[in-house]
Design a protein around this motif. Sequence first.
Motif, PDB file in Angstrom:
ATOM      1  N   ASN A  17     -18.212   3.055  -3.130  1.00  8.22           N
ATOM      2  CA  ASN A  17     -17.920   1.610  -3.232  1.00  8.22           C
ATOM      3  C   ASN A  17     -16.477   1.319  -3.619  1.00  8.22           C
ATOM      4  O   ASN A  17     -16.183   0.362  -4.329  1.00  8.22           O
ATOM      5  N   GLN A  18     -15.559   2.123  -3.130  1.00  3.71           N
ATOM      6  CA  GLN A  18     -14.132   1.916  -3.376  1.00  3.71           C
ATOM      7  C   GLN A  18     -13.462   1.463  -2.089  1.00  3.71           C
ATOM      8  O   GLN A  18     -13.941   1.758  -0.996  1.00  3.71           O
ATOM      9  N   ILE A  19     -12.354   0.746  -2.241  1.00  9.11           N
ATOM     10  CA  ILE A  19     -11.559   0.347  -1.078  1.00  9.11           C
ATOM     11  C   ILE A  19     -10.093   0.658  -1.352  1.00  9.11           C
ATOM     12  O   ILE A  19      -9.677   0.771  -2.496  1.00  9.11           O
ATOM     13  N   THR A  20      -9.333   0.785  -0.292  1.00 15.36           N
ATOM     14  CA  THR A  20      -7.883   0.897  -0.399  1.00 15.36           C
ATOM     15  C   THR A  20      -7.307  -0.467  -0.059  1.00 15.36           C
ATOM     16  O   THR A  20      -7.664  -1.065   0.958  1.00 15.36           O
ATOM     17  N   ILE A  21      -6.438  -0.946  -0.938  1.00  9.50           N
ATOM     18  CA  ILE A  21      -5.800  -2.231  -0.666  1.00  9.50           C
ATOM     19  C   ILE A  21      -4.700  -1.973   0.361  1.00  9.50           C
ATOM     20  O   ILE A  21      -3.807  -1.145   0.129  1.00  9.50           O
ATOM     21  N   PRO A  22      -4.751  -2.639   1.504  1.00 12.45           N
ATOM     22  CA  PRO A  22      -3.750  -2.408   2.540  1.00 12.45           C
ATOM     23  C   PRO A  22      -2.318  -2.641   2.029  1.00 12.45           C
ATOM     24  O   PRO A  22      -2.090  -3.489   1.157  1.00 12.45           O
ATOM     25  N   LYS A  23      -1.394  -1.873   2.557  1.00 12.19           N
ATOM     26  CA  LYS A  23       0.010  -1.928   2.135  1.00 12.19           C
ATOM     27  C   LYS A  23       0.562  -3.346   2.183  1.00 12.19           C
ATOM     28  O   LYS A  23       1.235  -3.786   1.257  1.00 12.19           O
ATOM     29  N   ILE A  24       0.283  -4.088   3.244  1.00 15.53           N
ATOM     30  CA  ILE A  24       0.827  -5.434   3.375  1.00 15.53           C
ATOM     31  C   ILE A  24       0.330  -6.345   2.245  1.00 15.53           C
ATOM     32  O   ILE A  24       1.052  -7.193   1.742  1.00 15.53           O
ATOM     33  N   VAL A  25      -0.917  -6.130   1.800  1.00 16.23           N
ATOM     34  CA  VAL A  25      -1.475  -6.923   0.699  1.00 16.23           C
ATOM     35  C   VAL A  25      -0.836  -6.495  -0.618  1.00 16.23           C
ATOM     36  O   VAL A  25      -0.467  -7.335  -1.440  1.00 16.23           O
ATOM     37  N   ARG A  26      -0.694  -5.170  -0.851  1.00 19.45           N
ATOM     38  CA  ARG A  26      -0.040  -4.676  -2.072  1.00 19.45           C
ATOM     39  C   ARG A  26       1.372  -5.217  -2.188  1.00 19.45           C
ATOM     40  O   ARG A  26       1.803  -5.630  -3.266  1.00 19.45           O
ATOM     41  N   GLU A  27       2.097  -5.205  -1.071  1.00 16.82           N
ATOM     42  CA  GLU A  27       3.471  -5.720  -1.088  1.00 16.82           C
ATOM     43  C   GLU A  27       3.497  -7.216  -1.359  1.00 16.82           C
ATOM     44  O   GLU A  27       4.326  -7.699  -2.117  1.00 16.82           O
ATOM     45  N   PHE A  28       2.585  -7.957  -0.746  1.00 19.53           N
ATOM     46  CA  PHE A  28       2.530  -9.407  -0.945  1.00 19.53           C
ATOM     47  C   PHE A  28       2.218  -9.748  -2.403  1.00 19.53           C
ATOM     48  O   PHE A  28       2.828 -10.632  -2.992  1.00 19.53           O
ATOM     49  N   LEU A  29       1.258  -9.035  -2.997  1.00 18.13           N
ATOM     50  CA  LEU A  29       0.877  -9.283  -4.391  1.00 18.13           C
ATOM     51  C   LEU A  29       1.831  -8.621  -5.388  1.00 18.13           C
ATOM     52  O   LEU A  29       1.756  -8.886  -6.588  1.00 18.13           O
ATOM     53  N   GLU A  30       2.706  -7.746  -4.878  1.00 19.90           N
ATOM     54  CA  GLU A  30       3.637  -6.985  -5.714  1.00 19.90           C
ATOM     55  C   GLU A  30       2.880  -6.178  -6.768  1.00 19.90           C
ATOM     56  O   GLU A  30       3.170  -6.230  -7.961  1.00 19.90           O
ATOM     57  N   VAL A  31       1.867  -5.420  -6.301  1.00 20.25           N
ATOM     58  CA  VAL A  31       1.095  -4.573  -7.199  1.00 20.25           C
ATOM     59  C   VAL A  31       1.383  -3.110  -6.899  1.00 20.25           C
ATOM     60  O   VAL A  31       1.773  -2.755  -5.792  1.00 20.25           O
ATOM     61  N   LYS A  32       1.177  -2.301  -7.917  1.00 30.67           N
ATOM     62  CA  LYS A  32       1.369  -0.861  -7.775  1.00 30.67           C
ATOM     63  C   LYS A  32       0.250  -0.155  -8.524  1.00 30.67           C
ATOM     64  O   LYS A  32      -0.591  -0.800  -9.157  1.00 30.67           O
ATOM     65  N   SER A  33       0.234   1.149  -8.454  1.00 36.94           N
ATOM     66  CA  SER A  33      -0.776   1.943  -9.129  1.00 36.94           C
ATOM     67  C   SER A  33      -0.838   1.568 -10.608  1.00 36.94           C
ATOM     68  O   SER A  33       0.197   1.360 -11.241  1.00 36.94           O
ATOM     69  N   ALA A  34      -2.024   1.450 -11.135  1.00 38.39           N
ATOM     70  CA  ALA A  34      -2.317   1.108 -12.541  1.00 38.39           C
ATOM     71  C   ALA A  34      -2.232  -0.389 -12.832  1.00 38.39           C
ATOM     72  O   ALA A  34      -2.565  -0.810 -13.925  1.00 38.39           O
ATOM     73  N   ASP A  35      -1.781  -1.212 -11.884  1.00 38.44           N
ATOM     74  CA  ASP A  35      -1.837  -2.660 -12.075  1.00 38.44           C
ATOM     75  C   ASP A  35      -3.287  -3.114 -11.967  1.00 38.44           C
ATOM     76  O   ASP A  35      -4.136  -2.405 -11.430  1.00 38.44           O
ATOM     77  N   THR A  36      -3.553  -4.288 -12.459  1.00 33.72           N
ATOM     78  CA  THR A  36      -4.899  -4.851 -12.401  1.00 33.72           C
ATOM     79  C   THR A  36      -4.892  -6.039 -11.462  1.00 33.72           C
ATOM     80  O   THR A  36      -3.969  -6.850 -11.483  1.00 33.72           O
ATOM     81  N   ILE A  37      -5.924  -6.105 -10.621  1.00 32.74           N
ATOM     82  CA  ILE A  37      -6.073  -7.274  -9.768  1.00 32.74           C
ATOM     83  C   ILE A  37      -7.294  -8.055 -10.214  1.00 32.74           C
ATOM     84  O   ILE A  37      -8.215  -7.517 -10.822  1.00 32.74           O
ATOM     85  N   GLU A  38      -7.281  -9.324  -9.921  1.00 34.40           N
ATOM     86  CA  GLU A  38      -8.345 -10.233 -10.328  1.00 34.40           C
ATOM     87  C   GLU A  38      -9.092 -10.704  -9.090  1.00 34.40           C
ATOM     88  O   GLU A  38      -8.485 -11.054  -8.088  1.00 34.40           O
ATOM     89  N   TRP A  39     -10.415 -10.699  -9.156  1.00 33.54           N
ATOM     90  CA  TRP A  39     -11.270 -11.163  -8.069  1.00 33.54           C
ATOM     91  C   TRP A  39     -11.908 -12.468  -8.518  1.00 33.54           C
ATOM     92  O   TRP A  39     -12.548 -12.522  -9.569  1.00 33.54           O
ATOM     93  N   LYS A  40     -11.738 -13.519  -7.744  1.00 33.43           N
ATOM     94  CA  LYS A  40     -12.346 -14.808  -8.077  1.00 33.43           C
ATOM     95  C   LYS A  40     -13.283 -15.194  -6.939  1.00 33.43           C
ATOM     96  O   LYS A  40     -12.867 -15.266  -5.781  1.00 33.43           O
ATOM     97  N   ILE A  41     -14.548 -15.426  -7.284  1.00 37.10           N
ATOM     98  CA  ILE A  41     -15.543 -15.820  -6.287  1.00 37.10           C
ATOM     99  C   ILE A  41     -15.761 -17.320  -6.410  1.00 37.10           C
ATOM    100  O   ILE A  41     -16.167 -17.817  -7.458  1.00 37.10           O
ATOM    101  N   GLU A  42     -15.464 -18.043  -5.345  1.00 38.58           N
ATOM    102  CA  GLU A  42     -15.585 -19.496  -5.340  1.00 38.58           C
ATOM    103  C   GLU A  42     -16.977 -19.909  -4.869  1.00 38.58           C
ATOM    104  O   GLU A  42     -17.658 -19.138  -4.182  1.00 38.58           O
ATOM    105  N   PRO A  43     -17.408 -21.126  -5.235  1.00 42.21           N
ATOM    106  CA  PRO A  43     -18.748 -21.602  -4.860  1.00 42.21           C
ATOM    107  C   PRO A  43     -19.018 -21.584  -3.346  1.00 42.21           C
ATOM    108  O   PRO A  43     -20.152 -21.413  -2.926  1.00 42.21           O
ATOM    109  N   ASN A  44     -17.961 -21.731  -2.534  1.00 39.98           N
ATOM    110  CA  ASN A  44     -18.151 -21.756  -1.085  1.00 39.98           C
ATOM    111  C   ASN A  44     -18.256 -20.349  -0.480  1.00 39.98           C
ATOM    112  O   ASN A  44     -18.315 -20.194   0.735  1.00 39.98           O
ATOM    113  N   GLY A  45     -18.255 -19.308  -1.339  1.00 44.62           N
ATOM    114  CA  GLY A  45     -18.380 -17.934  -0.853  1.00 44.62           C
ATOM    115  C   GLY A  45     -17.047 -17.245  -0.600  1.00 44.62           C
ATOM    116  O   GLY A  45     -17.001 -16.055  -0.293  1.00 44.62           O
ATOM    117  N   LYS A  46     -15.965 -17.968  -0.729  1.00 45.78           N
ATOM    118  CA  LYS A  46     -14.639 -17.401  -0.524  1.00 45.78           C
ATOM    119  C   LYS A  46     -14.268 -16.541  -1.733  1.00 45.78           C
ATOM    120  O   LYS A  46     -14.525 -16.913  -2.874  1.00 45.78           O
TER     121      LYS A  46
END
Length: 87
Positions: A17-46
């Motif tokens: 149940n692991q995924i690799t964050i695509p390079k284009i997304v990592r660059e856009f979010l400016e994240v690197k190894s050991a950074d934390t990302i936040e997942w927000k689930i909206e009422p509309n399912g997004k």
Amino acid sequence: MNEINVIKVCSKITSKNQITIPKIVREFLEVKSADTIEWKIEPNGKVVIAKSKADLWQIINEQEKEFGNLSTAGVDWEKDLESEDFD
């Protein structure tokens, strides 16, 4: 009419149940190894993914690794400043 450019990328979920964050997304979010990302689930399912803001202790730990701390041997902390130094 303004047209929004949408970039669509996919990731595959592994058997663990692991995924690799695509390079284009990592660059856009400016994240690197050991950074934390936040997942927000909206009422509309997004699901919205964002870079989490670093907490104070995470910043302190990273700076301590780079610069040492007060008990690190060989660190020259310079002379202590006195109030008259700010005149």
